[in-house]
Design an enzyme around this catalytic site. Structure first.
Site, PDB file in Angstrom:
ATOM      1  CE  LYS A  27      -3.464  -0.343   2.863  1.00 13.57           C
ATOM      2  NZ  LYS A  27      -4.906  -0.399   2.677  1.00 13.57           N
ATOM      3  NE  ARG A 100      -7.049   3.074   4.417  1.00 16.57           N
ATOM      4  CZ  ARG A 100      -7.456   4.333   4.292  1.00 16.57           C
ATOM      5  NH1 ARG A 100      -6.601   5.322   4.435  1.00 16.57           N
ATOM      6  NH2 ARG A 100      -8.717   4.596   4.045  1.00 16.57           N
ATOM      7  N   GLY A 109      -6.995 -10.336   7.938  1.00 16.14           N
ATOM      8  CA  GLY A 109      -6.601 -10.899   9.220  1.00 16.14           C
ATOM      9  C   GLY A 109      -5.727  -9.935   9.984  1.00 16.14           C
ATOM     10  CG  MET A 111      -5.694  -2.551  12.641  1.00 19.29           C
ATOM     11  SD  MET A 111      -4.838  -1.224  13.452  1.00 19.29           S
ATOM     12  CE  MET A 111      -4.763  -0.058  12.127  1.00 19.29           C
ATOM     13  NE  ARG A 367      -6.190  -4.080  -2.687  1.00 20.21           N
ATOM     14  CZ  ARG A 367      -6.712  -4.478  -1.552  1.00 20.21           C
ATOM     15  NH1 ARG A 367      -5.946  -4.773  -0.537  1.00 20.21           N
ATOM     16  NH2 ARG A 367      -8.009  -4.576  -1.396  1.00 20.21           N
ATOM     17  CG  HIS A 485     -13.597 -10.679   4.807  1.00 26.84           C
ATOM     18  ND1 HIS A 485     -13.885 -11.967   5.184  1.00 26.84           N
ATOM     19  CD2 HIS A 485     -12.294 -10.486   5.121  1.00 26.84           C
ATOM     20  CE1 HIS A 485     -12.805 -12.521   5.711  1.00 26.84           C
ATOM     21  NE2 HIS A 485     -11.827 -11.637   5.692  1.00 26.84           N
ATOM     22  CB  SER A 800      10.037 -43.243 -14.906  1.00 24.92           C
ATOM     23  OG  SER A 800       8.965 -42.460 -14.443  1.00 24.92           O
ATOM     24  CB  CYS A 867       5.778 -41.272 -13.178  1.00 27.27           C
ATOM     25  SG  CYS A 867       6.543 -42.692 -12.398  1.00 27.27           S
ATOM     26  CE1 TYR A 887       8.171 -39.022 -18.036  1.00 32.30           C
ATOM     27  CE2 TYR A 887      10.066 -39.263 -19.496  1.00 32.30           C
ATOM     28  CZ  TYR A 887       9.156 -39.803 -18.595  1.00 32.30           C
ATOM     29  OH  TYR A 887       9.235 -41.119 -18.248  1.00 32.30           O
TER      30      TYR A 887
HETATM   31  C1  PEP Z   1       5.868 -43.917  -7.211  1.00 28.08           C
HETATM   32  O1  PEP Z   1       6.234 -44.699  -6.347  1.00 28.08           O
HETATM   33  O2  PEP Z   1       6.200 -42.726  -7.229  1.00 28.08           O
HETATM   34  C2  PEP Z   1       4.972 -44.347  -8.282  1.00 28.08           C
HETATM   35  C3  PEP Z   1       4.631 -43.536  -9.252  1.00 28.08           C
HETATM   36  O3  PEP Z   1       4.469 -45.620  -8.201  1.00 28.08           O
HETATM   37  P1  PEP Z   1       3.240 -46.014  -7.264  1.00 28.08           P
HETATM   38  O4  PEP Z   1       2.633 -44.749  -6.769  1.00 28.08           O
HETATM   39  O5  PEP Z   1       2.338 -46.803  -8.116  1.00 28.08           O
HETATM   40  O6  PEP Z   1       3.922 -46.823  -6.209  1.00 28.08           O
END
Ligand code: PEP
Ligand code: MG
Length: 912
Positions: A27, A100, A109, A111, A367, A485, A800, A867, A887
């Site tokens: 502000k 303010r 939350g 003043m 702002r 709010h 992976s 993954c 990836y």
């Molecule tokens: C993991 O362990 O990160 C995974 C992708 O396999 P799962 O969750 O199936 O054990």
């Protein structure tokens, strides 16, 4: 040089600038910018900002102001007096001030504001003489007492609410009682005599309830206000908010002291809030609300229905109210000019507060405006197309998690058409939600913790409700406008919300609300909200996904994303349906296809039956017979997915879970299964007993199954390669990647690779083809696999990272049982976040980084991805980009989030 503690602004100049947010708070920095920047020089009431450093010094010194502060405040105050021609505390010509708070980022939350500081029984006479309006002067005085008692004497001081409801509520009740006695509807009907008496009454109530007198000395008021702002930084609600938002305690807050201007001096005065673009939809149109003859708090409090500033800003409640443009065209024209300059200057949507005092327009604040996800995407895309911002800026404007809102479920349109709303309020947005009605913040938290979806229904919300609002699926209030709010806080979170639902008669104490036609909805009853239309329905309504194809802004932004990001984004998909969804969300392949999912849920009866037959087989021959029967199911499942993903890689993970997961354990169901499989119960029981493990997560699972029962690997690999060969012959391009789970050594991979190689040769020969493109690789889910990445990469063409298991095995925290102690770890600050959600960069991340380095050293072209659940979490995606993964793979729904995070990472951390 001594550190400057106070920064002045006003009269066309300022000590600070907009890029000094850390020191002056958001502000304060913006007030300085508006007042002093040569392109702006907007009409900002003069004032000064006490820095956030002073806040920190105040705490370090045990809640004491630094020595120089008094001197600097005195000289800054002098400047305001010179610019306004008024004197603070003077009985003839008094200056009134506002105080303010203002942290780097606006924080509900903390003043907020105390207005009209400097009034007492003497100076009020001066105000009467200046304005010739005694009613106004006493109204200002009673407001000061109310706000001061509430925010300075009670909340910031940490005094528990008196009589359980707080001093503000008590004073409000007194005001309502006077109105009732006098037969008035509106505050504005109260007379000068009423208000004069009210000042006396308020002071008496404050003294009695808080045990301290309201300070008459203007200087005591000012320092009380300043101290209260600092104290509120460490108030319970502010700390709670910081915890939810992950904001550091060290930021501190600044204090802004400013000359008062009045929007409540008569019908030629007004005050309002406006946005340079619509914060609910993102549309490029000036949008806002105001009240005639009111102070700013009246707009936010939602006690009166605000009027639209222009036709565009009209809504259901304000349709028939006159606009600022129509009643004060000159003021509107000035405001419109200012908003255009502000947006052009900041190159972003601004949320501004303004006041009109007897024909003079003042800008009190600007702002960067909060916006929901839909609006954020639209504004970023359109500002980019307008040439206001460049591509990287547009991409950094959208918080990846906000994209969820665009993908957010909505009430099913068909079901909605068939139903009649029980009430209509203002659509504070976004999406739709269903939940059980609750009427207090505490109840919302309690029921949510018990696993129930709730909708918090309140007369209006205040900062005390923030935790409850956070736990609720949606918020519904009877009072309040689009800038109330409830609307502001939920907008920041992208949570479904309806405000100003006047149709509802809410009884918070008794826990129910009544609709205009007399229906009662009690605590625990289901209701459904359409946050985009503002409609409330009884019962549970189905909630469905949305279509992104016709969202132009989203498409523009995502095109930019794809031109920018380096990291690939795949999806974890376990079924053909998932694969279709993954493509819709822009996945570039499938990073994890868990084969075992064909044995769960819909359509799994037959394959599960055959799998069980295989599991209970004692001999390899029996197992092979069962697997041969199962083969066609596995192949069909994989083929469908490979076909949908035509031309894109699909990582098929071989069977992972321990076999006993697929057989029932209670006697009744075992008996049924024995009958089904045509074996004796005792035989089945024995087999189940053999399969039993004390620690299945570390047991006979993953590659260990394939090593013990090579025929399981064989069958799956044959299914994958045959499916791929057939698709290729049909003119499609299948790109399977065979992935071995839960490995920890090169020898395991060597064992499985031999099987894969043998089956590959067999399939090629049988099909008469020279080649079936595929990759052979492994998941890295055990710390040993990560450390032994070099030798593993001799065999694996890709890694992976299964960071779910890798996190479990690195920390030694069970994936399924962390809930028992995680809250304590978070509360004590031992962990910053749940490591199963946000990748632990220092430990687990380090293993990943190391494995990539060692793996690539062995095999330069090694393909690497992740993954685990972390693949769709923005901070983790940035980390994956930084350590050079190829990836990330995450659930289809999170693919857009991962894509945007990857683009942001590429902007912030360019790869060579
Ligand atoms: C993991 O362990 O990160 C995974 C992708 O396999 P799962 O969750 O199936 O054990
Ligand atoms: Mg795993």
């Amino acid at each position: 040089m001594e550190q400057q503690l106070v920064y002045s602004f006003g009269g066309g100049r300022a000590d600070g600038r907009k890029d000094m947010k850390n020191l002056l708070g958001g502000k304060g920095a913006n007030l300085a910018e508006m007042a002093g920047h040569p392109d702006l020089k907007l009409p900002v009431p003069p004032g000064f900002t006490i820095t956030t450093d002073v806040c920190n010094a105040y705490y370090e010194a045990g809640r004491k102001f630094p020595d120089n502060l008094e001197k600097e405040v005195a000289s800054a105050l002098k400047q305001i007096e010179t610019l306004t021609g008024k004197v603070y505390g003077d009985t003839a010509n008094p200056l009134l001030l506002s105080v303010r708070s203002g942290a780097r980022q606006s924080m509900p939350g903390m003043m907020d504001t105390v207005l009209n500081l400097g009034l007492n029984d003497e100076t009020v006479q001066g105000v009467i003489a200046q304005t010739n309006d005694a009613r106004f002067a006493y109204d200002a005085y009673r407001r000061l007492i109310m706000m001061y008692a509430d925010v300075v004497m009670e909340k910031a001081a940490g005094i528990p609410p008196v009589q359980g409801k707080g001093i503000r509520k008590l004073l409000d009740e007194h005001l309502e009682a006077v109105k009732k006695k006098r037969g008035f509807q509106l505050d504005t009907e109260l007379t000068e005599a009423d208000l004069r008496q009210m000042v006396t009454d308020f002071k008496a109530i404050v003294k009695q309830e808080i045990g301290q007198a309201f300070p008459d000395d203007p200087m005591a008021q000012l320092w009380g206000g300043i101290g209260a702002v600092f104290d509120s930084w460490n108030g319970k609600r502010a700390r709670e908010y910081r915890r939810i938002e992950g904001l550091p305690d060290e930021w501190g807050t600044a204090v802004n002291v400013q000359a008062m201007v009045f929007g409540n001096m008569g019908d030629d005065c007004a005050t309002g809030v406006a946005f340079t673009r619509n914060p609910g939809t993102g549309e490029n149109h000036f949008y806002g609300e105001f009240l005639i003859n009111a102070q700013g708090e009246d707009v936010v409090a939602g006690t009166r229905t605000p009027q639209p500033i222009n036709d565009y800003s009209k809504n259901t409640h304000s349709e028939s109210l006159p606009t600022l443009e129509s009643i004060m065209p000159e003021m509107y024209a000035q405001l419109d000019a200012h908003q255009q300059r502000l947006e052009a200057h900041y190159q972003d949507m601004q949320d501004m507060e303004f006041t009109i005092e007897k024909g003079t327009l003042y800008i009190l604040q600007t702002r960067t405006g909060k916006r929901n996800g839909t609006a954020a995407v639209r504004m970023a895309a359109e500002m980019y197309q307008e040439g206001m911002i460049d591509g990287p800026t547009a991409l950094l404007r959208v918080n990846p998690n906000q994209l969820t809102e665009l993908l957010l479920p909505r009430l099913d349109a068909k079901a909605e058409r068939a139903a009649t709303p029980i009430a209509k309020g203002l659509p504070a947005g976004p999406g739709g939600a269903k939940g059980k009605a609750v009427f207090s913040s505490e109840k919302a938290i309690e029921m949510k913790r018990a696993g129930q979806d709730v909708i918090l229904v309140r007369e209006e919300t205040s900062p005390e409700d923030v935790d409850g609002m956070f736990h609720a699926a949606a918020v519904l209030t009877a009072k309040g406008g689009m800038t109330s709010h409830a609307a502001l806080v939920t907008r920041g979170w992208g949570k479904c919300c309806i405000v100003g639902c006047h149709d509802l008669d809410i009884n918070e104490a008794k826990g129910y609300f009544a609709t205009p036609d007399g229906q009662k909805v009690h605590e625990g009853d289901w209701i459904s909200l359409n946050g985009a239309a503002g409609t409330v329905y009884l019962d549970q309504m189905p909630v469905v996904d949305t279509d992104l194809a016709d969202n132009e802004a989203y498409q523009t932004l995502m095109n930019l994303v794809d031109q920018t990001k380096v990291l690939g984004v795949r999806a974890n998909a376990e079924s053909p349906d998932d694969a279709t969804n993954a493509l819709r969300f822009g996945a570039e392949g499938i990073g994890l296809f868990r084969t075992e999912h064909m044995f769960y849920g819909k359509g799994s009866e037959k394959p599960l039956h055959l799998l069980r037959k295989m599991i209970i087989s004692d001999t390899e021959a029996d197992r092979r017979t069962a697997l041969d029967e199962l083969f066609s199911f596995i192949k069909a499942d994989i083929k469908k997915t490979l076909s949908i993903m035509d031309g894109k890689p699909v990582t098929v993970r071989l069977l992972d879970p321990p076999l006993h997961e697929f057989v029932p354990h209670d006697t009744e169901r075992l008996r049924e299964l024995a009958k089904e499989l045509g074996v004796k119960v005792s035989v089945l029981k024995k087999r189940v007993l053999v399969l039993h493990e004390n620690n299945p997560m570390l047991g006979h699972r993953g590659v260990r199954l394939g090593i013990s029962y090579p025929e399981i690997t064989e069958t799956q690999v044959r299914a994958i390669l045959e499916a791929a060969a057939e698709l290729n012959q049909e003119g499609k391009q299948a790109l399977p990647e065979i992935m071995i789970p839960v490995t920890c050594s090169r020898n395991e991979l060597e064992d499985q690779e031999k099987i894969v190689q043998r089956i590959y040769d067999e399939v090629c020969t049988a099909r008469g083809v020279d080649e079936i493109p595929y990759l052979f690789g492994t998941m890295i889910e055990t710390p040993r696999a990560a450390l032994r990445a070099g030798p593993m990469a001799e065999k694996a063409q890709f890694f992976s990272f299964g960071t779910n298991d890798l996190t479990q095995m690195s920390f030694g925290f069970s994936r399924d049982d962390i809930g028992g102690f995680l809250p304590i770890y978070l509360e004590k600050g031992i962990l910053e976040a749940d490591p199963f959600q946000v990748l632990d960069r220092r430990g687990v991340g380090e293993l990943v980084r190391l494995a990539v380095e060692r793996g690539r050293k062995q095999r330069p072209g090694l393909k690497t991805g992740i993954c685990g659940e972390h693949g769709g979490e923005p901070q983790s995606v940035v980390f994956c980009h930084r350590i050079g993964l190829d990836y990330v793979s995450c659930s289809p729904f999170r693919v857009p989030i991962a894509r945007l995070s990857a683009a942001q990472a590429a902007i912030e951390y360019p790869r060579d």
